[in-house]
Design a protein around this motif. Structure first.
Motif, PDB file in Angstrom:
ATOM      1  N   SER A  43      42.766  31.224  34.197  1.00  0.00           N
ATOM      2  CA  SER A  43      43.390  30.530  35.329  1.00  0.00           C
ATOM      3  C   SER A  43      44.526  31.356  35.899  1.00  0.00           C
ATOM      4  O   SER A  43      44.682  31.466  37.121  1.00  0.00           O
ATOM      5  N   ASP A 163      38.316  27.648  39.942  1.00  0.00           N
ATOM      6  CA  ASP A 163      38.820  27.555  38.574  1.00  0.00           C
ATOM      7  C   ASP A 163      38.226  26.340  37.864  1.00  0.00           C
ATOM      8  O   ASP A 163      38.718  25.228  38.016  1.00  0.00           O
ATOM      9  N   GLU A 164      37.206  26.574  37.078  1.00  0.00           N
ATOM     10  CA  GLU A 164      36.566  25.486  36.311  1.00  0.00           C
ATOM     11  C   GLU A 164      36.314  24.276  37.189  1.00  0.00           C
ATOM     12  O   GLU A 164      36.700  23.161  36.841  1.00  0.00           O
TER      13      GLU A 164
HETATM   14 MG   LIG Z   1      42.369  27.458  32.953  1.00  0.00          MG
END
Ligand SMILES: [Mg+2]
Ligand SMILES: Nc1ncnc2c1ncn2[C@@H]1O[C@H](COP(=O)(O)OP(=O)(O)OP(=O)(O)O)[C@@H](O)[C@H]1O
Ligand SMILES: Nc1ncnc2c1ncn2[C@@H]1O[C@H](COP(=O)(O)OP(=O)(O)OP(=O)(O)O)[C@@H](O)[C@H]1O
Ligand SMILES: [Mg+2]
Lengths: 242, 237, 218, 224, 242
Positions: A43, A163-164
């Motif tokens: 991240s 991000d995810e």
């Molecule tokens: Mg992360």
């Protein structure tokens, strides 16, 4: 020339060095999956590329322009690179359509009619044409995430950072979001995405980057990386997730 | 029951006095009430041969104190009007009250009609408020402040052009030597003050009136006036 | 005219401040206890008591404290009940404080996540046990900063007791400025004393709030 | 005690009360609108503004919150003229209410801003909105929504607190009660009446503010 | 005789009927997985069995005693049936040990020493013996959920209801919680669990119940249900998740 070039990137939080010199190039049209254990700095890497974190060393260049810390440069960067978050971060007081229109009107000074037309187009593209007037809390998680994608796309970025983006979704809803991303990849969008969906990474990505303890530990085409992980760390990581 | 009897049998009389209206009622450095009204209360207590309990009041709560039986008399430089008389009873006059309109030296006002178009400060519910309301022209603006202090501050800070107040009050301001000195423009009226008491207490009323008459006759009241007003009682009070 | 030195003024103001402090303590402690009782009725009192408490809160939050004090002191007097001023002041201030604290605390109880109620229910706890062991301890923690913050309002609220004859700080200020004709000196000092009383309280509230937020993020 | 309530005298005083109510409403309208605007500015200044602004806002907020409204009123009305700045009593009262509500609402609104998830700021930033644009378009409305009930209560409290403006001769509702009772000596009736009107105003004001909230925050209606 | 017997269970929220007549029996020692789409009523079913929701029709019988709405009956029921939630719901103001001790002391009036001994035993059982004095916010999600399990076990229930107890966990932490549940199943605890972990359901459960639109749509041993889903709804559901 690569669209995103990261060189010797370092980032610390106080004493704790989270990124310990990252070198990474992303060419136009490439789809890069970033994988790795929790806390490995995935991240943070994406946030640095989007200028959400000030960096402590190295450089990040996007489309030839080097990232600097001042407001004007940051905004120029962010017009080139869109970001989508795990927690959607839709604006709760605006409808899906208004979410997509806002930045166009405020940042690009697009007229209302043009912004609305663009918003409708983008919502259609993520399969939510009919949800223009719905507020975020009237949408399912998957729908919210797709609105977030439409919102980023409406700024016509050169690359998207994800991000995810499916981690906060119920399993049934993951598919619909990945479907949209698959479409973007097919259309040639440059993507840099942190993901836990290994199957998806294998299918769709052109390159996989494995991060470990703040470094790029292994990288390569998915076929290679997944089939023949060279380092024990990646082997153990893949063993656990698969 | 009869209020006078109650007072006698209790051996104490409770009197409401002002705390924010010098020289009739204010405080000394020990925060004890002092002033014309306070001495008047003391006089009545002495002559009734009972103890005195002073209850400091404001113009907003003095009548409720009386009506709910928390005090026996209100001696707080009250003026009389028919509306008030319908609610409580009054004694004979016990003090003179010279009030007038005061303004800076250079302000040209000679009588009430000159107040036309001017802004005049006054203390709400005071004698001068009642009187001035009657005689001021329709286009004069009356600003009614909570207490003397508000009225005076309004004058000194220039929020009003003139004030209506007692001459003794004006004298007290001048004694403080402020940059802006109030000068007497005209006398509104010599309107005396009355002691207030509850309705239907003829015995108490008579007793108070008797004491007032006696004090006028024997010079006790004259003495109080000299001390607090710096002048004697007028003829015909 | 009696002459007042600055020291005379200050001495008298400080003396009157003790009433402000005593009244504040009485209202705060009394109001806190009553507020706690009302809180229980408000959230657990069902169809009968909860609405009564709601009306109570509405009434006391919807009318000026000045009028409440007036009616507590003189209103009862009208019915021949002789309430001494300190009692009327205490009663009115306590009722007023309780109305506000009940509402503040109700918000805190409702801020405890529903999951806590369910988890404790599923362990077989009764309503009272849930309250006592699970919900109130958590609500109490959230409640401390706003409660301390409200105490500032109580301190300032005691000023209104002058309507029933209390010579606390602000009344002393009025009286002194009428006796001295120096409103700025007097009210300046009054403001200073209030600030000295209230500022530590609001700082404490802020500090507690910050501390709690940090603990939360933990 | 055999006190007999008598409201007949009111016939002569109802215009005074009507004007008083109008003045109280006018004060809370001005004070409410400008006070909240000031509060928003100060909340922004203290939570997100430039470094030099933060202590200034903090000083203002603490000064106002820790001293009585009446004293503030006196300083504005009697004190400012000494500095060559004269306001009439209505202006002074309005200004005092704006300043007072500004300080309280600044604290309330700041809490709303600080409760905004970081993700909202980041989403704004990643869409290339400037910090001020993010505040204006992304943060402000949800922050206000979160604290709206508290803000509504504070406005009601300020409205009730405005009773003391009668001390500087503003002819508001409390002035009407005091004026009437100083003429008629019917204090109970006057105060009962004004208390009842204040209660009605408080209930009405809160109701209107909450309805206003529904209008300002339409997305709330969509909430599940 | 079955431990939990549900007959014709109906539950509505306002107009909306969420459970439309559920019949289900769970025998002692059985491990039942409840699966189904979001909104199909899985959580509601579990909450009804635990008496957290008042029911609108039908009956629930646990260990021969029929569920009634009054406080005393409810408490008796809850002593027989423990529940574990997706969000852990640990008491944040108490340590792990105190979390486990509280209900024993308050509800069962167990003495402090005995409650503490039990708490230590249960925390050991979920592998957290050394975390007795830690506060919830000092524990990872997986550890918190294990404390929640220990807390429920300490009441010595006859059955445990688990509602998506791994859904709020990071992928790496899911395993440790499922390990504990696996152990419970092996020891013969009766379990009724809503789960999205199909692999786990297949391995551990004795029966799978597929819910759809407020009804039990299909049920059977995992081997059968997963291998040969009969209804198109189950087929599509399995297709999507797998
Ligand atoms: Mg992360
Ligand atoms: N704002 C912050 N302040 C201090 N430390 C931080 C901050 N943000 C992240 N970290 C630390 O930096 C390290 C890397 O965090 P990062 O979020 O980049 O990991 P990640 O690979 O994305 O993990 P995950 O898969 O859990 O999202 C972690 O050790 C984390 O604790
Ligand atoms: N308190 C409530 N009030 C109104 N409707 C509710 C409530 N709780 C649940 N519902 C509704 O009942 C239906 C079933 O909900 P339930 O939580 O049982 O589904 P679920 O199968 O557990 O879904 P998930 O997998 O998302 O947890 C849903 O349509 C939901 O919106
Ligand atoms: Mg559920």
């Amino acid at each position: 020339m690569s669209l995103i070039a990261i060189e010797g990137l370092r980032k610390s939080y106080g004493e704790h060095e989270v990124l310990k010199g990252i070198d990474l190039e992303v060419a136009k049209g490439e789809v890069v999956a970033v994988i790795g254990k929790s806390g490995s700095g995935k991240s943070t890497l994406l946030r640095c590329v989007n200028g959400l974190e000030a960096i402590n060393g190295g450089s990040i260049t996007v489309d030839g322009a080097r990232l600097a810390g001042d407001e004007a440069h940051l905004r120029a960067l962010r017009l080139k690179v869109g970001m989508i978050f795990q927690q959607f971060n839709l604006f709760p007081h605006k409808t899906a359509g208004q979410n997509v229109m806002l930045a166009q009107q405020v940042v690009k000074k697009t007229g209302k009619a043009a912004a609305e037309a663009m918003a409708r187009r983008m919502l259609d593209r993520v399969g939510l044409g009919e949800k223009f007037g719905a507020y975020p809390d009237q949408l399912s998680g998957g729908q919210q995430q797709r609105v977030a994608i439409a919102r980023a796309l409406a700024m016509e970025p050169m690359a998207l950072l994800c991000d995810e983006i499916t981690s906060a979704l119920d399993p049934e809803l993951v598919g619909e979001v990945l479907q949209v991303v698959r479409g973007l990849a097919a259309e040639g969008m440059t993507l840099m995405m942190v993901t836990h969906e290994m199957a998806f990474a294998r299918d769709v990505c052109s390159r996989v980057v494995f991060m470990h303890q703040g470094r790029v530990h292994e990288a390569g085409p998915p076929g290679e990386v997944f089939a023949n992980p060279r380092t024990p760390e990646l082997q153990s990581f893949l063993g656990r997730v698969a | 029951a009869d209020a006078l009897e109650d007072i006698k049998s209790a051996g104490i009389i409770r009197v409401a006095v002002p705390q924010d209206f010098p020289p009739f009622g204010s405080v000394g450095t020990d925060m004890k009430p002092q002033g014309y009204d306070v001495d008047m209360a003391r006089l009545i207590a002495t002559r009734l041969n009972v103890d005195l309990a002073l209850v400091p009041v404001t113009s907003a709560n003095r009548i409720p104190f009386l009506q709910t039986g928390k005090v026996d008399l209100v001696i707080s430089s009250m003026g009389k009007n028919p509306e008030r008389d319908a609610v409580i009873d009054f004694s004979d006059a016990y003090a003179p009250f010279y009030n007038g309109v005061f303004g800076p030296e250079d302000l040209a006002i000679a009588d009430a009609s000159d107040l036309s178009g001017r802004t005049v400060g006054v203390t709400r519910g005071s004698i001068e408020d009642l009187e001035l309301t009657k005689i001021a022209p329709a286009d004069a603006t009356l600003k009614r402040y909570e207490d003397n202090n508000g009225t005076i501050s309004a004058f000194l800070s220039g929020q009003v052009e003139a004030i209506a107040t007692g001459n003794v009050v004006a004298a007290a301001i001048i004694a403080q030597d402020p940059p802006k000195k109030p000068a007497m423009k005209f006398l509104i009226k010599n309107s005396p003050c009355y002691v207030g008491l509850n309705e239907n207490e003829p015995a108490l009323q008579a007793a108070v009136n008797e004491i007032i008459a006696a004090a006028k006759a024997d010079g006790a009241l004259e003495e109080i006036a000299q001390q607090w007003l710096g002048m004697g009682l007028p003829e015909g009070l | 005219m009696t002459q007042f030195t600055l020291l005379d003024i200050l001495r008298n103001l400080v003396f009157a401040t003790q009433w402000t402090v005593i009244l504040s303590l009485v209202s705060f402690i009394g109001g806190g206890l009553l507020g706690l009782g009302l809180l229980v009725l408000r959230i657990g009192g069902g169809r009968i008591f909860a609405p009564v408490v709601r009306v109570y809160v509405e009434l006391f939050q919807g009318t000026p404290l000045l009028m409440q004090l007036f009616l507590a002191f003189f209103g009862l007097g009208l019915f021949g009940i002789d309430v001494p001023p300190w009692l009327a002041a205490a009663v009115a201030l306590i009722l007023w404080t309780a109305a506000f604290l009940t509402e503040i605390w109700r918000g805190c109880v409702e801020a405890v996540p529903k999951g806590q109620w369910e988890a404790s229910a599923s362990l077989g706890m009764s309503y009272v046990e849930q309250m006592r062991h699970v919900v109130l301890p958590q609500a109490l923690k959230i409640a401390i900063p706003p409660t301390v913050g409200f105490s500032v309002q109580v301190v300032k609220g005691t000023a209104l007791t002058s309507i029933i004859g209390f010579t606390e700080l602000s009344k002393a200020g009025t009286v002194l400025s009428n006796a001295t004709f120096q409103p700025f000196t007097v009210y300046g000092l009054v403001a200073l004393i209030y600030f000295a009383l209230c500022f530590p309280l609001s700082q404490a509230a802020r500090h507690l709030e910050r501390k709690m937020n940090v603990a939360h993020r933990h | 005690m055999t006190y007999e309530f008598d409201f007949a005298w009111l016939a002569g005083y109802w215009p005074v009360f009507a004007r008083g109510v109008a003045m109280t409403i006018r004060l809370i309208l001005v004070g409410g609108v400008l006070g909240i605007a000031l509060g928003i500015f100060c909340a922004w200044g203290r939570a997100l503004g430039p470094r030099w602004l933060r202590p200034l806002v903090a000083l203002y907020v603490e000064l106002i919150r820790n001293t009585p409204f009446l004293i503030q009123l006196f300083f504005i009305f009697f004190g400012l003229p000494a500095a060559g700045f004269r306001l009439n009593e209505v202006e002074a009262a309005s200004l005092a209410m704006v300043i007072n509500l500004g300080a309280y609402s600044a604290e309330i609104i700041r809490a709303g801003i600080e409760a905004t998830p970081r993700g909202q700021f980041e989403a704004g930033a990643s869409l290339a909105l400037s910090p001020l644009q993010t505040f204006r378009h992304v943060v402000l409305i949800p922050a206000l929504q979160k604290i709206w009930p508290a803000l509504a209560s504070q406005v009601v409290i300020v409205m009730l607190g405005s009773a003391v403006v009668s001390q500087i001769a503003v002819e508001d509702l409390t002035f009407a009660a005091n004026f009437a009772q100083s003429r008629t000596f019917r204090a109970f009736e006057a105060y009962f009446l004004s208390t009842a009107i204040y209660l009605a105003l408080a209930i009405l004001l809160r109701f209107l503010l909450l309805r206003l909230g529904d209008l300002l925050f339409p997305h709330k209606r969509g909430a599940r």
